[in-house]
Design a protein around this motif. Sequence first.
Motif, PDB file in Angstrom:
ATOM      1  N   LEU A  52       0.673  -1.512  -0.242  1.00  0.00           N
ATOM      2  CA  LEU A  52      -0.286   0.003   0.040  1.00  0.00           C
ATOM      3  C   LEU A  52       0.681   1.264   0.116  1.00  0.00           C
ATOM      4  N   PRO A  53       0.261   2.068  -0.384  1.00  0.00           N
ATOM      5  CA  PRO A  53       0.719   3.820  -0.915  1.00  0.00           C
ATOM      6  C   PRO A  53       1.344   4.070   0.682  1.00  0.00           C
ATOM      7  N   LEU A  54       2.688   4.656   1.532  1.00  0.00           N
ATOM      8  CA  LEU A  54       3.001   5.412   1.947  1.00  0.00           C
ATOM      9  C   LEU A  54       1.781   6.113   2.747  1.00  0.00           C
ATOM     10  N   GLU A  55       1.458   6.325   1.973  1.00  0.00           N
ATOM     11  CA  GLU A  55       0.014   7.949   2.904  1.00  0.00           C
ATOM     12  C   GLU A  55      -1.265   7.059   3.360  1.00  0.00           C
ATOM     13  N   PHE A  56      -1.626   6.018   2.609  1.00  0.00           N
ATOM     14  CA  PHE A  56      -2.796   5.193   3.068  1.00  0.00           C
ATOM     15  C   PHE A  56      -1.823   4.653   3.954  1.00  0.00           C
ATOM     16  N   ARG A  57      -0.880   3.770   4.389  1.00  0.00           N
ATOM     17  CA  ARG A  57      -0.968   2.749   5.876  1.00  0.00           C
ATOM     18  C   ARG A  57      -0.834   4.373   6.793  1.00  0.00           C
ATOM     19  N   ARG A  58      -0.285   5.490   6.673  1.00  0.00           N
ATOM     20  CA  ARG A  58      -0.429   6.037   7.481  1.00  0.00           C
ATOM     21  C   ARG A  58      -1.874   6.743   8.067  1.00  0.00           C
ATOM     22  N   SER A  59      -2.749   7.448   7.257  1.00  0.00           N
ATOM     23  CA  SER A  59      -4.072   7.541   7.254  1.00  0.00           C
ATOM     24  C   SER A  59      -5.152   6.562   8.119  1.00  0.00           C
ATOM     25  N   LEU A  60      -4.561   5.266   7.498  1.00  0.00           N
ATOM     26  CA  LEU A  60      -5.260   4.023   7.924  1.00  0.00           C
ATOM     27  C   LEU A  60      -4.702   3.520   9.344  1.00  0.00           C
ATOM     28  N   GLY A  61      -3.526   3.798  10.075  1.00  0.00           N
ATOM     29  CA  GLY A  61      -2.632   3.946  10.868  1.00  0.00           C
ATOM     30  C   GLY A  61      -3.071   4.771  11.923  1.00  0.00           C
ATOM     31  N   ALA A  62      -3.341   6.016  11.138  1.00  0.00           N
ATOM     32  CA  ALA A  62      -3.804   7.196  12.374  1.00  0.00           C
ATOM     33  C   ALA A  62      -5.997   6.684  12.516  1.00  0.00           C
ATOM     34  N   SER A  63      -6.706   5.723  11.909  1.00  0.00           N
ATOM     35  CA  SER A  63      -8.020   6.231  11.404  1.00  0.00           C
ATOM     36  C   SER A  63      -8.693   5.389  13.117  1.00  0.00           C
ATOM     37  N   GLU A  64      -9.866   5.205  12.326  1.00  0.00           N
ATOM     38  CA  GLU A  64     -10.717   4.000  14.196  1.00  0.00           C
ATOM     39  C   GLU A  64     -10.613   3.651  13.223  1.00  0.00           C
TER      40      GLU A  64
END
Length: 370
Positions: A52-64
């Motif tokens: 997965l692209p880094l940005e998506f990984r980060r937003s997933l990690g920071a999400s609920e």
Amino acid sequence: MSDAKPLALLGLTLEELRAVVERFGQPSYRARQLFDALYGQRVQSAEQISTLPLEFRRSLGASEFSLGGPRIERKFVSSDGTVRYLMAFADGQSVETVWMPEGDGGETGDGSEAGAPPRGWDRATVCVSSQVGCAVDCRFCLTALLGVKRNLTAGEMVGQVSAVLNDQHVSPPEDRVNLVFMGMGEPFLNYESFMKAVLLLIEGVGIPASRMTVSTAGIVPRIYDFGAEPVRPKLAISLNAPNDELRAQLMPLNRKWNLEKLMMAAREFPLRNREKLTFEYVLLDQVNDSEENARELAELLQGVRAKVNLIALNPGPGISFATPAEERVERFQSILTAARVPAFVRRPRGRDIYAACGQLKRTLELAEPG
Ligand code: SAH
């Protein structure tokens, strides 16, 4: 962090993951990458999903959303190689999951690559829990003493398997892993989540249905539902007594679904080619282990394509029954065999660490004082 319960990714189907990735504005093919990472690679965090692209990984990690797998809270290793895990979930509840390696990992060949280091086993079985506690109340089972606290989700069942495979450094289908849904709980009282877990374990984790067995205490309507499933594990039924009077004493659920109803469901169960039903029978000294009981059992099973697994009681505190002597077990077995009912004596695994059938409770108590 908010107080809102995190949403677990583990347990979601490919279709459900599609809805998730779309919420993040990602193309739907990312759902497949997420699915493979969750179930195939069994990643432990969103950051590890390198497809997965880094940005998506980060937003997933920071999400609920969280991955949602259980944490291995404690681990007990038996002298016979069995390992009992105490698995803790996000809400603080916990269950037990058991790893049982078999064989000696010798030359007999399990398809592992030549030159690979010996690992000491040829195949292994993971015993999975389906509920926190159990509502069925079988008189000889320690789990029953807990009552039922709640059902497990599909993700929590898959998560037990993933956590054990990761801890043991094992990957199906290359490594031969069997699953038995015979841990804490009654899988057929948590039917939908159980079946969802089965499909995820097949399609995602890569364990074929033919290597899975589910055991029920005899929830008759669900036996019919299960028989109608296009893809399903093998079926085991916990019989434990050859007549209604005795069975109702040992398993109060027999008052609701008696032997006539249970055996009718068993006889009508659509078996596949060469498939057999398994009947489990816990032998309790001087209670259900007489020669007469064996003859009655053989009679009950006439004409059913089945085998019997005999288990001498695994004792535990609060259980008032005794374990029969080996000669009684052998005598019982030989009567079944003579009546052409295939019967096998199951040797207990991990009795020294309280990992054997019917003993799954101890750590739960230790982990939840009071
Ligand atoms: N609820 C399901 C699955 C969990 S029990 C069922 O009843 O089948 C798994 C098996 O362990 C059952 O066959 C049960 O009869 C057996 N069992 C329970 N308590 C036991 C004990 N103390 N000793 C040996 N086997 C036991």
